[in-house]
Design a protein around this motif. Structure first.
Motif, PDB file in Angstrom:
ATOM      1  N   ARG A   1     -17.422  21.018  -7.786  1.00  0.00           N
ATOM      2  CA  ARG A   1     -16.035  20.629  -7.977  1.00  0.00           C
ATOM      3  C   ARG A   1     -15.904  19.916  -9.320  1.00  0.00           C
TER       4      ARG A   1
ATOM      5  N   GLN B   1     -12.451  31.625 -11.128  1.00  0.00           N
ATOM      6  CA  GLN B   1     -11.299  30.824 -11.551  1.00  0.00           C
ATOM      7  C   GLN B   1     -11.203  29.517 -10.776  1.00  0.00           C
TER       8      GLN B   1
ATOM      9  N   TYR C   1     -15.469  25.333  -7.253  1.00  0.00           N
ATOM     10  CA  TYR C   1     -16.086  26.577  -7.713  1.00  0.00           C
ATOM     11  C   TYR C   1     -17.343  26.869  -6.898  1.00  0.00           C
TER      12      TYR C   1
ATOM     13  N   CYS D   1     -15.688  31.855  -0.722  1.00  0.00           N
ATOM     14  CA  CYS D   1     -16.213  32.379  -1.980  1.00  0.00           C
ATOM     15  C   CYS D   1     -16.684  33.802  -1.720  1.00  0.00           C
TER      16      CYS D   1
ATOM     17  N   LEU E   1     -12.628  26.569   2.391  1.00  0.00           N
ATOM     18  CA  LEU E   1     -12.688  27.382   1.188  1.00  0.00           C
ATOM     19  C   LEU E   1     -13.591  28.593   1.417  1.00  0.00           C
TER      20      LEU E   1
ATOM     21  N   GLU F   1     -13.097  32.461  -5.592  1.00  0.00           N
ATOM     22  CA  GLU F   1     -12.849  31.365  -4.666  1.00  0.00           C
ATOM     23  C   GLU F   1     -11.406  31.409  -4.159  1.00  0.00           C
ATOM     24  N   SER F   2     -11.224  30.980  -2.931  1.00  0.00           N
ATOM     25  CA  SER F   2      -9.883  30.932  -2.354  1.00  0.00           C
ATOM     26  C   SER F   2      -9.848  29.893  -1.242  1.00  0.00           C
TER      27      SER F   2
ATOM     28  N   VAL G   1     -10.800  21.031  -8.725  1.00  0.00           N
ATOM     29  CA  VAL G   1     -10.946  22.481  -8.649  1.00  0.00           C
ATOM     30  C   VAL G   1     -12.354  22.750  -8.128  1.00  0.00           C
TER      31      VAL G   1
ATOM     32  N   THR H   1     -10.709  27.236  -7.089  1.00  0.00           N
ATOM     33  CA  THR H   1      -9.549  27.071  -6.211  1.00  0.00           C
ATOM     34  C   THR H   1      -9.187  25.586  -6.181  1.00  0.00           C
ATOM     35  N   GLN H   2      -7.939  25.306  -6.393  1.00  0.00           N
ATOM     36  CA  GLN H   2      -7.462  23.922  -6.514  1.00  0.00           C
ATOM     37  C   GLN H   2      -7.294  23.294  -5.142  1.00  0.00           C
TER      38      GLN H   2
ATOM     39  N   GLY I   1      -7.912  27.026  -1.264  1.00  0.00           N
ATOM     40  CA  GLY I   1      -7.451  25.704  -1.660  1.00  0.00           C
ATOM     41  C   GLY I   1      -5.971  25.516  -1.383  1.00  0.00           C
TER      42      GLY I   1
END
Length: 115
Positions: A38, A107, A95, A22, A20, A6-7, A93, A109-110, A9
């Motif tokens: 989340r 992991q 996912y 994935c 976001l 994931e990215s 976070v 993404t926040q 955030g």
């Protein structure tokens, strides 16, 4: 090996937007339902939205209907979550996961929404 990354955030102001991503590998994305979850601090992980593998049917949690949009690009093996009108209570976070055969958590993404 199944992998979900994931990215996208970050920190955003109240009412702002984020997109976001994935990135999936190790399986054929087009054959799976994909889901975004989340997890807010101190709370259980909750399902936000899912998208079916072929028709692309979507199911949203009531709390995000009209503000979040899920999409998928099977050629890029990537699922997206466009989030608009973000609220501070949506800090969590995020996912992604697949169905069936879930549980290959990345992991995350926040996402932090400031008031």
């Amino acid at each position: 090996q199944v992998q979900l990354v994931e990215s996208g955030g970050g920190l955003v102001q109240f009412g702002g937007s984020l997109r976001l991503s994935c990135a999936a590998s190790g399986f054929v994305l087009s054959s799976y339902t994909m889901r975004w979850y989340r997890q807010a601090p101190g709370k259980e992980r909750e399902l936000v939205v899912s998208i079916s593998p072929f028709v692309g049917s979507t199911t949203y949690a009531d709390s995000v209907k009209g503000r979040f949009t899920i999409s998928r690009d099977n050629a890029k093996s990537t699922v997206y979550l466009q989030m608009n009108s973000l609220k501070p209570e949506k800090t969590a976070v995020y996912y992604c996961d697949r169905y069936p055969a879930p549980g290959n958590w990345g992991q995350g993404t926040q996402v932090t929404v400031s008031s």
